[in-house]
Design a protein around this motif. Structure first.
Motif, PDB file in Angstrom:
ATOM      1  N   ASP A   1       4.324   3.052  -7.776  1.00  0.00           N
ATOM      2  CA  ASP A   1       4.182   4.502  -7.869  1.00  0.00           C
ATOM      3  C   ASP A   1       3.064   5.071  -7.007  1.00  0.00           C
ATOM      4  N   THR A   2       2.056   4.295  -6.678  1.00  0.00           N
ATOM      5  CA  THR A   2       0.960   4.842  -5.870  1.00  0.00           C
ATOM      6  C   THR A   2       1.296   4.886  -4.378  1.00  0.00           C
ATOM      7  N   ALA A   3       2.246   4.085  -3.925  1.00  0.00           N
ATOM      8  CA  ALA A   3       2.548   4.011  -2.493  1.00  0.00           C
ATOM      9  C   ALA A   3       3.058   5.335  -1.912  1.00  0.00           C
ATOM     10  N   PRO A   4       4.080   5.990  -2.488  1.00  0.00           N
ATOM     11  CA  PRO A   4       4.569   7.230  -1.858  1.00  0.00           C
ATOM     12  C   PRO A   4       3.506   8.319  -1.697  1.00  0.00           C
ATOM     13  N   PRO A   5       2.702   8.640  -2.737  1.00  0.00           N
ATOM     14  CA  PRO A   5       1.691   9.671  -2.505  1.00  0.00           C
ATOM     15  C   PRO A   5       0.637   9.248  -1.486  1.00  0.00           C
ATOM     16  N   LEU A   6       0.254   7.980  -1.482  1.00  0.00           N
ATOM     17  CA  LEU A   6      -0.736   7.526  -0.504  1.00  0.00           C
ATOM     18  C   LEU A   6      -0.184   7.601   0.914  1.00  0.00           C
ATOM     19  N   ILE A   7       1.091   7.326   1.084  1.00  0.00           N
ATOM     20  CA  ILE A   7       1.703   7.411   2.410  1.00  0.00           C
ATOM     21  C   ILE A   7       1.691   8.850   2.908  1.00  0.00           C
ATOM     22  N   VAL A   8       2.135   9.798   2.076  1.00  0.00           N
ATOM     23  CA  VAL A   8       2.185  11.191   2.546  1.00  0.00           C
ATOM     24  C   VAL A   8       0.787  11.781   2.734  1.00  0.00           C
ATOM     25  N   LEU A   9      -0.211  11.227   2.059  1.00  0.00           N
ATOM     26  CA  LEU A   9      -1.582  11.690   2.230  1.00  0.00           C
ATOM     27  C   LEU A   9      -2.256  11.065   3.453  1.00  0.00           C
ATOM     28  N   GLY A  10      -1.566  10.148   4.127  1.00  0.00           N
ATOM     29  CA  GLY A  10      -2.135   9.510   5.320  1.00  0.00           C
ATOM     30  C   GLY A  10      -3.201   8.481   4.999  1.00  0.00           C
ATOM     31  N   ALA A  11      -3.114   7.854   3.832  1.00  0.00           N
ATOM     32  CA  ALA A  11      -4.126   6.898   3.389  1.00  0.00           C
ATOM     33  C   ALA A  11      -4.092   5.607   4.211  1.00  0.00           C
ATOM     34  N   GLN A  12      -5.272   5.006   4.304  1.00  0.00           N
ATOM     35  CA  GLN A  12      -5.421   3.714   4.964  1.00  0.00           C
ATOM     36  C   GLN A  12      -6.009   2.713   3.983  1.00  0.00           C
ATOM     37  N   LEU A  13      -5.716   1.456   4.229  1.00  0.00           N
ATOM     38  CA  LEU A  13      -6.283   0.369   3.435  1.00  0.00           C
ATOM     39  C   LEU A  13      -7.301  -0.370   4.290  1.00  0.00           C
ATOM     40  N   LYS A  14      -8.426  -0.696   3.681  1.00  0.00           N
ATOM     41  CA  LYS A  14      -9.441  -1.513   4.350  1.00  0.00           C
ATOM     42  C   LYS A  14      -9.176  -2.957   3.941  1.00  0.00           C
ATOM     43  N   LEU A  15      -8.815  -3.790   4.916  1.00  0.00           N
ATOM     44  CA  LEU A  15      -8.537  -5.207   4.680  1.00  0.00           C
ATOM     45  C   LEU A  15      -9.736  -6.002   5.176  1.00  0.00           C
ATOM     46  N   ILE A  16     -10.237  -6.893   4.331  1.00  0.00           N
ATOM     47  CA  ILE A  16     -11.418  -7.662   4.709  1.00  0.00           C
ATOM     48  C   ILE A  16     -11.152  -9.162   4.576  1.00  0.00           C
ATOM     49  N   SER A  17     -11.855  -9.920   5.405  1.00  0.00           N
ATOM     50  CA  SER A  17     -11.853 -11.383   5.323  1.00  0.00           C
ATOM     51  C   SER A  17     -13.236 -11.846   5.763  1.00  0.00           C
ATOM     52  N   PHE A  18     -13.458 -13.135   5.793  1.00  0.00           N
ATOM     53  CA  PHE A  18     -14.740 -13.655   6.256  1.00  0.00           C
ATOM     54  C   PHE A  18     -14.946 -13.350   7.735  1.00  0.00           C
ATOM     55  N   GLN A  19     -13.870 -13.314   8.502  1.00  0.00           N
ATOM     56  CA  GLN A  19     -13.975 -13.137   9.952  1.00  0.00           C
ATOM     57  C   GLN A  19     -14.083 -11.672  10.375  1.00  0.00           C
ATOM     58  N   LYS A  20     -13.364 -10.775   9.698  1.00  0.00           N
ATOM     59  CA  LYS A  20     -13.305  -9.400  10.192  1.00  0.00           C
ATOM     60  C   LYS A  20     -12.860  -8.452   9.089  1.00  0.00           C
ATOM     61  N   GLU A  21     -12.887  -7.176   9.448  1.00  0.00           N
ATOM     62  CA  GLU A  21     -12.259  -6.164   8.607  1.00  0.00           C
ATOM     63  C   GLU A  21     -11.407  -5.294   9.512  1.00  0.00           C
ATOM     64  N   ARG A  22     -10.342  -4.764   8.941  1.00  0.00           N
ATOM     65  CA  ARG A  22      -9.456  -3.902   9.711  1.00  0.00           C
ATOM     66  C   ARG A  22      -8.886  -2.815   8.805  1.00  0.00           C
ATOM     67  N   MET A  23      -8.462  -1.736   9.433  1.00  0.00           N
ATOM     68  CA  MET A  23      -7.865  -0.617   8.718  1.00  0.00           C
ATOM     69  C   MET A  23      -6.382  -0.572   9.062  1.00  0.00           C
ATOM     70  N   VAL A  24      -5.575  -0.288   8.068  1.00  0.00           N
ATOM     71  CA  VAL A  24      -4.131  -0.186   8.286  1.00  0.00           C
ATOM     72  C   VAL A  24      -3.590   0.951   7.417  1.00  0.00           C
ATOM     73  N   LEU A  25      -2.679   1.729   7.967  1.00  0.00           N
ATOM     74  CA  LEU A  25      -2.038   2.777   7.185  1.00  0.00           C
ATOM     75  C   LEU A  25      -1.232   2.152   6.051  1.00  0.00           C
ATOM     76  N   VAL A  26      -1.188   2.814   4.913  1.00  0.00           N
ATOM     77  CA  VAL A  26      -0.415   2.296   3.778  1.00  0.00           C
ATOM     78  C   VAL A  26       1.028   2.061   4.202  1.00  0.00           C
ATOM     79  N   GLU A  27       1.599   2.964   4.981  1.00  0.00           N
ATOM     80  CA  GLU A  27       3.000   2.821   5.388  1.00  0.00           C
ATOM     81  C   GLU A  27       3.239   1.593   6.256  1.00  0.00           C
ATOM     82  N   ASP A  28       2.198   1.083   6.927  1.00  0.00           N
ATOM     83  CA  ASP A  28       2.340  -0.118   7.752  1.00  0.00           C
ATOM     84  C   ASP A  28       1.979  -1.404   7.005  1.00  0.00           C
ATOM     85  N   PHE A  29       1.532  -1.283   5.773  1.00  0.00           N
ATOM     86  CA  PHE A  29       1.078  -2.425   4.984  1.00  0.00           C
ATOM     87  C   PHE A  29       2.246  -3.270   4.470  1.00  0.00           C
ATOM     88  N   PHE A  30       3.366  -2.635   4.217  1.00  0.00           N
ATOM     89  CA  PHE A  30       4.508  -3.318   3.596  1.00  0.00           C
ATOM     90  C   PHE A  30       5.465  -3.866   4.653  1.00  0.00           C
TER      91      PHE A  30
END
Length: 189
Positions: free
Chosen positions: A96-125
């Motif tokens: 249920d959170t995916a559709p509103p986050l997509i239309v709001l232009g939300a991004q996810l911050k993905l982190i690991s030991f090596q790096k961090e990156r930003m990705v749009l919610v719509e590109d996450f799936f």
């Protein structure tokens, strides 16, 4: 890794998953936050329980479509434990959170030991139960840009039953009009 574990524990109980180790992320304060800045927008930690989002005056004031979507999810007990990050990372079509986050232009911050990156919610799936997360990555936060002036949105959910059911279809609509409410500046469905 888990924070709420509502879906994970159900899968383990049904013996669909049998992880060798479980790592609880609840003790990491940076993963549980709701912070709004006028110029930058909203940051929500991935381990933030859904009820905290639903009850947040900041979220309801600036992003009521997200409050609306979360309020239609599960029971109070599940929303007290379930997290926004878990809802997204499970990559189920009924999230249920995916559709509103997509239309709001939300991004996810993905982190690991090596790096961090930003990705749009719509590109996450990548598809049902599949995301672009690498094995060493986790979602640390959701970032939503400042709302557009004159913008409104809604989240509609079709279910078999009336309450506490998974969405068969969930649709978010977001519309931004000019100051005179005569010209559409942006629309997302």
């Amino acid at each position: 890794v888990f924070a709420g574990g509502t879906d994970l524990l159900s899968k383990m109980k049904r013996r669909e998953l049998a992880p060798k180790y479980l790592i609880d992320l609840n003790g990491i304060p940076d993963l549980r936050l709701i912070k709004y800045e006028k110029e930058k927008g909203l940051r929500i930690g991935a381990a933030t329980p859904l009820n905290e989002i639903m009850e947040s005056s900041v979220v309801s004031k600036h992003y009521p479509i997200l409050t609306e979507a979360v309020s239609k999810m599960a029971s109070t007990q599940v929303r007290n434990i379930g997290t926004i990050g878990g809802n997204l990372c499970n990559a189920v079509p009924s999230a249920d959170t995916a559709p509103p986050l997509i239309v709001l232009g939300a991004q996810l911050k993905l982190i690991s030991f090596q790096k961090e990156r930003m990705v749009l919610v719509e590109d996450f799936f990548k598809g049902p139960d599949r995301t672009i997360l690498n094995p060493s990555e986790l979602v640390s936060e959701i970032q939503i840009p400042p709302p557009l002036s004159g913008a409104r949105g809604t989240y509609l959910k079709h279910t078999l039953r009336r309450e506490m059911d998974l969405a068969i279809v969930g649709v978010a609509v977001y519309l931004a009009l000019d100051s005179k409410r005569q010209i559409c500046k942006d629309v997302k469905i």
